[in-house]
Structures are given as structure tokens and as C-alpha cells.
Design an enzyme around this catalytic site. Sequence first.
Site, PDB file in Angstrom:
ATOM      1  N   GLY A  48       0.829  -1.196   0.000  1.00 54.41           N
ATOM      2  CA  GLY A  48       0.000   0.000   0.000  1.00 54.41           C
ATOM      3  C   GLY A  48       0.857   1.236   0.000  1.00 54.41           C
ATOM      4  O   GLY A  48       2.071   1.183  -0.247  1.00 54.41           O
ATOM      5  N   GLY A  50       1.873   4.787   2.245  1.00 57.20           N
ATOM      6  CA  GLY A  50       1.840   5.502   3.506  1.00 57.20           C
ATOM      7  C   GLY A  50       1.856   6.994   3.259  1.00 57.20           C
ATOM      8  O   GLY A  50       1.603   7.474   2.144  1.00 57.20           O
ATOM      9  N   GLY A  53       5.349   7.504   1.146  1.00 57.73           N
ATOM     10  CA  GLY A  53       5.931   6.573   0.196  1.00 57.73           C
ATOM     11  C   GLY A  53       5.165   5.275   0.093  1.00 57.73           C
ATOM     12  O   GLY A  53       4.153   5.064   0.748  1.00 57.73           O
ATOM     13  N   VAL A  54       5.698   4.396  -0.749  1.00 53.42           N
ATOM     14  CA  VAL A  54       5.106   3.084  -0.973  1.00 53.42           C
ATOM     15  C   VAL A  54       5.569   2.127   0.127  1.00 53.42           C
ATOM     16  O   VAL A  54       6.714   2.183   0.577  1.00 53.42           O
ATOM     17  CB  VAL A  54       5.530   2.553  -2.363  1.00 53.42           C
ATOM     18  N   VAL A  55       4.665   1.236   0.545  1.00 49.18           N
ATOM     19  CA  VAL A  55       5.002   0.225   1.540  1.00 49.18           C
ATOM     20  C   VAL A  55       5.055  -1.136   0.847  1.00 49.18           C
ATOM     21  O   VAL A  55       4.113  -1.525   0.148  1.00 49.18           O
ATOM     22  CB  VAL A  55       3.985   0.193   2.697  1.00 49.18           C
ATOM     23  N   LYS A  70       9.015   0.692   4.049  1.00 54.67           N
ATOM     24  CA  LYS A  70       8.448   1.950   3.534  1.00 54.67           C
ATOM     25  C   LYS A  70       9.501   2.635   2.670  1.00 54.67           C
ATOM     26  O   LYS A  70      10.572   3.006   3.140  1.00 54.67           O
ATOM     27  CB  LYS A  70       8.017   2.875   4.664  1.00 54.67           C
ATOM     28  N   ASP A 167      -1.429  11.444  15.346  1.00 54.33           N
ATOM     29  CA  ASP A 167      -2.301  10.999  14.248  1.00 54.33           C
ATOM     30  C   ASP A 167      -2.864   9.611  14.538  1.00 54.33           C
ATOM     31  O   ASP A 167      -2.895   8.751  13.656  1.00 54.33           O
ATOM     32  CB  ASP A 167      -1.547  11.000  12.922  1.00 54.33           C
TER      33      ASP A 167
END
Length: 309
Positions: A48, A50, A53-55, A70, A167
Site C-alpha cells: 500500500g 503511507g 511513500g510506498v510500503v 516503507k 495521528d
Amino acid sequence: MAAAVAVAPRKRAAPDGPCPAAAGGSIKKRPKYNFGSIYDYQKLEVLGKGSYGVVLRARHRRTGEEVAVKWVRATRGGDGDGLSAAFREAGCLAACRGAPSVLQIRDVVTDVATGDLFLVTELVKGQTLRDRINLLGRFPEPRAREAMRQLLDGAASVHATGTLHRDIKPENVLVGPGGALKICDFGMATPARPPYPEDPCSVGTLWYLSPEQLMGSRWYGTAVDVWALGCVMFELLAGEPLFVDIETEDDMLMEVLDLRYKIESHGVAAFKGLPPDLSEAGRDLVWFAVRRQGQEAHRGRSAQAPVVH
């Protein structure tokens, strides 16, 4: 039938700033590290995206351990904001090593050819808490209380390192085997050293922002995470967010102030959507986070709640 739950508005990017390396430690200038290489890991699949960036799911070539990675591109946004957030997140995760219910960091590696940075963490095979709520709707009270026990323990451990998450929401909680929860995504985290230079509404996610952030205070503390935990507790019990269909900070502040007034006047009855058979202890837990949060906001209180059995 699965409950239909709206996805919360996107969060804002946190400002630059390191997190403490350990509880009580002083903030030091970041040294030049000799990072490992991303080529020590074999990419398996994309999991997915984040905040920055891409995980990926990957496997360490030597040990065979499967991990989550990540991937933060050095050129994102053209000003290095992604790398700064990644360094901050890595520092906060490192400070929380061994903490219960917090995602554990394994390594920080780079690609020397591109300058890209990679955060390597444990791999939690499962869904997010948001996915579970969308799929199952409201949680039975015993299950909701167990989930909150884990999240409160995790948040207390984060706060004990001198860090605010800023968050906490269902999207940032991973659900592992047996229902084990892990607080993740520390891209908004910061050392708990007010006043904070940035706009208090410029970090976090709108529906989970605390009253003092919405009112513009730069002197908030760990209670902002406690407020968010109260919103999560309500969502687990009701099957939908405490606040929905709100798009502006001004409207959100009005909703929060209205709820606070109703709580003072009507107690837990102010919360619409809670199960009618909710126990007194369950009501106390929601009451703890949402009502008392405002009273304790400037005292630096941590996520210590009534006993959750």
C-alpha cells in the site's frame, strides 16, 4: 451486514523535526549514518501507500525474515520533505523499541544510486483497524475494551519516551494474529516540547484533532492523543466515526464545542450511536478520554485510563 464508514479526510504533512532517541534524552544534531543497503532485501509485493511513500513486503536475503519496507523517494516534492519525515519517523520508532502495541522498527537502509530511504519494520500480516470496522461494524463491548486496553498501553509507552504521535486513528492501527494491535505511521510524531512552531491544525487528521489544536493552541501535550483515542473508542462501539461529513476546521471546532457542551449538560447521553446496553465501565472509558481531555490538556497527562478488563 458490514457498516458503511466514511474514510476520514487526508492528513496534513508534519513539519521537520527529530524525535527523541530515548526517554529523557536531549535532541542532538543528526549524525551521518552508515546505512545498510536496500539490496539486502528482496521485494515481494506492494502492500500500500503511507504518508510519504510506498510500503512493500520484502524478505531479508540472508536471514529470510519477511518485513515491511516503507520506500521514501529522495525527490518527493522536490524539497526533501519526505526524507525529513522519514528520519523523524525512524527516530520515534527507535525510541519506542520494545513498547507494547507499537510497530517495531528493524532497520533503516538506502539506495546509494538514488538517495532513496527505506524504513524496515516488522511485518504485521493482517488488516488495519479501519478495515475491521468497515467489515464488521461495531465491536461487542468486551472486544472493544480489549482493543482499547492495547491502544492505551501503546500510547502510554509512546508518551513515556517523550513523544506525541499526533495521528492516532483506525487507519494507523494494524491488526495482527489473535487481534494484537500495533500503532503505526509515526510520520506526524514530535517530541513533547511545546510550544510547537507550526499551525496546530496543520498535522493530524481533521476528524481526530483535539479541541485545543482546533482552537489554535501551540501548548498542547499528550492529551491530544488521548482525545484521538476517545474518538477511536467511540468508533469501535458505534461502528462509525464520532464526527462525519465535516470538511473544514471551523466546522469541526463548532461540532467539538457543541459536543463538549452537551456532555456537561447530559453526560454520556450526549453521545449518539452508542449501544443502549453499554456498561457503566464502557461509558466511563469514553467519558475519560473525551470529557476529561479538555480539563487535563495543559497538564501533560498521558494515556492512563480507568482499568480496562
